[in-house]
Design a protein around this motif. Structure first.
Motif, PDB file in Angstrom:
ATOM      1  N   PHE A  23       2.467 -68.316  19.973  1.00  0.00           N
ATOM      2  CA  PHE A  23       1.394 -68.785  18.935  1.00  0.00           C
ATOM      3  C   PHE A  23       1.391 -70.011  18.217  1.00  0.00           C
ATOM      4  O   PHE A  23       0.562 -70.819  18.247  1.00  0.00           O
ATOM      5  N   MET A  24       2.572 -70.069  17.543  1.00  0.00           N
ATOM      6  CA  MET A  24       2.900 -71.230  16.444  1.00  0.00           C
ATOM      7  C   MET A  24       2.757 -72.377  17.318  1.00  0.00           C
ATOM      8  O   MET A  24       2.436 -73.537  16.825  1.00  0.00           O
ATOM      9  N   GLU A  25       3.674 -72.492  18.429  1.00  0.00           N
ATOM     10  CA  GLU A  25       3.881 -73.439  19.347  1.00  0.00           C
ATOM     11  C   GLU A  25       2.528 -74.137  19.789  1.00  0.00           C
ATOM     12  O   GLU A  25       2.091 -75.315  19.631  1.00  0.00           O
ATOM     13  N   GLU A  26       1.583 -73.213  20.104  1.00  0.00           N
ATOM     14  CA  GLU A  26       0.301 -73.743  20.635  1.00  0.00           C
ATOM     15  C   GLU A  26      -0.593 -74.148  19.794  1.00  0.00           C
ATOM     16  O   GLU A  26      -1.288 -75.088  19.665  1.00  0.00           O
ATOM     17  N   GLU A  27      -0.615 -73.424  18.405  1.00  0.00           N
ATOM     18  CA  GLU A  27      -1.425 -73.989  17.282  1.00  0.00           C
ATOM     19  C   GLU A  27      -0.990 -75.320  16.800  1.00  0.00           C
ATOM     20  O   GLU A  27      -1.802 -76.116  16.522  1.00  0.00           O
ATOM     21  N   ALA A  28       0.325 -75.400  16.482  1.00  0.00           N
ATOM     22  CA  ALA A  28       0.815 -76.699  16.246  1.00  0.00           C
ATOM     23  C   ALA A  28       0.522 -77.823  17.334  1.00  0.00           C
ATOM     24  O   ALA A  28       0.200 -78.880  16.624  1.00  0.00           O
ATOM     25  N   ALA A  29       0.392 -77.473  18.303  1.00  0.00           N
ATOM     26  CA  ALA A  29       0.285 -78.595  19.466  1.00  0.00           C
ATOM     27  C   ALA A  29      -1.063 -78.758  19.573  1.00  0.00           C
ATOM     28  O   ALA A  29      -1.736 -80.025  19.558  1.00  0.00           O
ATOM     29  N   PRO A  76      13.922 -67.511  15.467  1.00  0.00           N
ATOM     30  CA  PRO A  76      12.989 -68.534  16.225  1.00  0.00           C
ATOM     31  C   PRO A  76      11.785 -68.677  15.514  1.00  0.00           C
ATOM     32  O   PRO A  76      11.444 -69.722  15.715  1.00  0.00           O
ATOM     33  N   ILE A  77      11.262 -67.620  14.669  1.00  0.00           N
ATOM     34  CA  ILE A  77      10.130 -67.942  13.900  1.00  0.00           C
ATOM     35  C   ILE A  77      10.450 -68.714  12.853  1.00  0.00           C
ATOM     36  O   ILE A  77       9.854 -69.733  12.550  1.00  0.00           O
ATOM     37  N   ARG A  78      11.728 -68.558  12.200  1.00  0.00           N
ATOM     38  CA  ARG A  78      11.822 -69.174  11.084  1.00  0.00           C
ATOM     39  C   ARG A  78      12.169 -70.741  11.271  1.00  0.00           C
ATOM     40  O   ARG A  78      11.779 -71.634  10.589  1.00  0.00           O
ATOM     41  N   ARG A  79      12.836 -71.033  12.555  1.00  0.00           N
ATOM     42  CA  ARG A  79      12.938 -72.460  12.814  1.00  0.00           C
ATOM     43  C   ARG A  79      11.650 -73.234  12.878  1.00  0.00           C
ATOM     44  O   ARG A  79      11.679 -74.400  12.574  1.00  0.00           O
ATOM     45  N   ILE A  80      10.618 -72.819  13.488  1.00  0.00           N
ATOM     46  CA  ILE A  80       9.444 -73.619  13.675  1.00  0.00           C
ATOM     47  C   ILE A  80       8.287 -73.303  12.848  1.00  0.00           C
ATOM     48  O   ILE A  80       7.141 -74.049  12.884  1.00  0.00           O
ATOM     49  N   ASP A  97      -0.751 -76.266  -2.385  1.00  0.00           N
ATOM     50  CA  ASP A  97       0.381 -75.554  -2.772  1.00  0.00           C
ATOM     51  C   ASP A  97       1.185 -75.089  -1.475  1.00  0.00           C
ATOM     52  O   ASP A  97       0.723 -74.418  -0.689  1.00  0.00           O
ATOM     53  N   LYS A  98       2.484 -75.347  -1.496  1.00  0.00           N
ATOM     54  CA  LYS A  98       3.320 -74.608  -0.537  1.00  0.00           C
ATOM     55  C   LYS A  98       3.387 -73.188  -0.426  1.00  0.00           C
ATOM     56  O   LYS A  98       3.345 -72.939   0.698  1.00  0.00           O
ATOM     57  N   ALA A  99       3.554 -72.508  -1.692  1.00  0.00           N
ATOM     58  CA  ALA A  99       3.318 -70.923  -1.350  1.00  0.00           C
ATOM     59  C   ALA A  99       2.196 -70.605  -0.790  1.00  0.00           C
ATOM     60  O   ALA A  99       2.326 -69.407   0.066  1.00  0.00           O
ATOM     61  N   GLU A 100       1.045 -70.934  -1.203  1.00  0.00           N
ATOM     62  CA  GLU A 100      -0.161 -70.612  -0.593  1.00  0.00           C
ATOM     63  C   GLU A 100      -0.168 -70.847   0.772  1.00  0.00           C
ATOM     64  O   GLU A 100      -0.709 -70.286   1.778  1.00  0.00           O
ATOM     65  N   ARG A 101       0.229 -72.227   1.179  1.00  0.00           N
ATOM     66  CA  ARG A 101       0.226 -72.628   2.582  1.00  0.00           C
ATOM     67  C   ARG A 101       0.941 -71.575   3.472  1.00  0.00           C
ATOM     68  O   ARG A 101       0.626 -71.346   4.631  1.00  0.00           O
ATOM     69  N   TYR A 102       2.264 -71.411   2.913  1.00  0.00           N
ATOM     70  CA  TYR A 102       3.100 -70.517   3.794  1.00  0.00           C
ATOM     71  C   TYR A 102       2.422 -68.972   3.981  1.00  0.00           C
ATOM     72  O   TYR A 102       2.522 -68.313   5.003  1.00  0.00           O
ATOM     73  N   ALA A 103       1.896 -68.625   2.778  1.00  0.00           N
ATOM     74  CA  ALA A 103       1.251 -67.159   2.948  1.00  0.00           C
ATOM     75  C   ALA A 103       0.000 -67.126   3.719  1.00  0.00           C
ATOM     76  O   ALA A 103      -0.089 -66.122   4.628  1.00  0.00           O
ATOM     77  N   ALA A 104      -0.800 -68.361   3.931  1.00  0.00           N
ATOM     78  CA  ALA A 104      -1.872 -68.207   4.848  1.00  0.00           C
ATOM     79  C   ALA A 104      -1.222 -68.145   6.344  1.00  0.00           C
ATOM     80  O   ALA A 104      -1.805 -67.888   7.010  1.00  0.00           O
ATOM     81  N   ALA A 105      -0.179 -68.995   6.532  1.00  0.00           N
ATOM     82  CA  ALA A 105       0.523 -69.261   7.917  1.00  0.00           C
ATOM     83  C   ALA A 105       1.067 -67.844   8.155  1.00  0.00           C
ATOM     84  O   ALA A 105       0.959 -67.431   9.327  1.00  0.00           O
ATOM     85  N   THR A 106       1.619 -67.058   7.448  1.00  0.00           N
ATOM     86  CA  THR A 106       2.413 -66.000   7.433  1.00  0.00           C
ATOM     87  C   THR A 106       1.155 -64.910   8.202  1.00  0.00           C
ATOM     88  O   THR A 106       1.383 -64.260   8.890  1.00  0.00           O
ATOM     89  N   ARG A 107      -0.048 -64.834   7.179  1.00  0.00           N
ATOM     90  CA  ARG A 107      -1.069 -64.091   7.435  1.00  0.00           C
ATOM     91  C   ARG A 107      -1.783 -64.322   8.930  1.00  0.00           C
ATOM     92  O   ARG A 107      -1.918 -63.351   9.760  1.00  0.00           O
TER      93      ARG A 107
END
Length: 295
Positions: free
Chosen positions: A260-266, A208-212, A225-235
């Motif tokens: 948390f991800m759904e609320e932040e994205a919204a 479920p985390i991977r999907r969104i 940078d995609k890698a840095e963006r994903y790293a920041a999101a993961t942290r």
């Protein structure tokens, strides 16, 4: 403790009531009544929920005495609540070209000749002249089986971090040990029959985390940078749910991460809509249009 029942407040503020019957049925059916009673007192003393958030485990194999284990996430979660806590650095110790190297992170590159031999961690406490340092020997803990075989770097780094947290905050973590720290004693689990694992928590499904995750990362982090963006999101996710990595989450943590991800994205989407509307209105005023519809 009254008639096999303990009551205490958990880390997330819940008033928890835990009974001997629940421990026997849901945590460790093999435990004796005396071992269950000791485990109840252990959970009460350290405010550990062994059922809901899987903060503690009671593990017993055959006729051996039961072992009480604290979940690694408890150390990580609680350390972050201390006012003087300033973070932790950690990594692995490797042998390469005849030299010992201390690396940050838990990756070991065998293809370039690195041999894992230990782990290290530094806990930073406000007001202390030097960080609390822990270094541990791989051979003292590894069973060579299960996760110790699949990801030994992750495991030995967790040992070092737990030991460093306990050294820095003995009043909070005294007599609390993770499954990784139990080493060969806890490693007996790898030799038990497959049917005798009811009390062990299987890794939660993180799909479920991977999907969104991509949508969340792209919406909330303006990093090219995609890698840095994903790293920041993961942290950000790990900090929010009180976890150290995505490889050992509970089902409750997965649910909190998704929420948390759904609320932040919204929230990010609402901000973007407001920004676009504001720019449109400014353009409408600057352009001298009589109506927004005309614009």
């Amino acid at each position: 403790m009254t008639q096999g029942i303990v009551r205490f407040k958990t880390d997330d503020g819940r008033d928890l009531q835990l009974s001997a019957r629940e421990v026997t049925e849901m945590v460790c059916p093999q435990a004796t009544p005396q071992e269950v009673a000791l485990f109840l007192r252990y959970c009460e003393a350290h405010r550990l929920d062994p059922i809901g958030t899987k903060d503690a485990y009671l593990v017993k194999y055959g006729g051996s005495p039961a072992t009480m284990i604290t979940g690694y996430q408890v150390f990580n979660r609680r350390a972050k609540t201390f006012p003087d806590y300033r973070g932790i650095k950690s990594g692995v110790v490797v042998m390469r070209d005849g030299r010992i190297e201390h690396k940050q992170g838990n990756a070991v590159y065998k293809q370039v000749g690195e041999e894992l031999i230990g782990g290290w961690a530094e806990v930073y406490v406000d007001g202390w002249e030097a960080p609390v340092y822990s270094e541990v020997d791989l051979s003292a803990y590894s069973t060579g089986r299960s996760n110790w075989s699949k990801m030994p770097g992750v495991m030995i780094e967790k040992v070092a971090k737990s030991n460093a947290w306990r050294t820095a905050y003995p009043d909070e973590f005294a007599n609390m040990y993770t499954s990784e720290e139990m080493g060969r004693a806890a490693g007996a689990a790898d030799e038990r029959p497959a049917a005798d694992v009811r009390q062990e928590r299987a890794p939660a499904d993180v799909s479920p985390i991977r999907r969104i995750f991509p949508a969340y990362a792209n919406a909330c982090f303006a990093v090219a940078d995609k890698a840095e963006r994903y790293a920041a999101a993961t942290r950000a996710i790990l900090d929010r749910i009180g976890a150290d990595d995505m490889s050992d989450l509970t089902e409750a943590q997965v649910r909190r991460a998704v929420s948390f991800m759904e609320e932040e994205a919204a929230h990010a989407a609402r901000q973007e809509e407001a920004h676009v509307a504001c720019e449109a209105y400014e353009a409408y005023e600057d352009g001298g249009y009589e109506t927004v519809e005309e614009f």
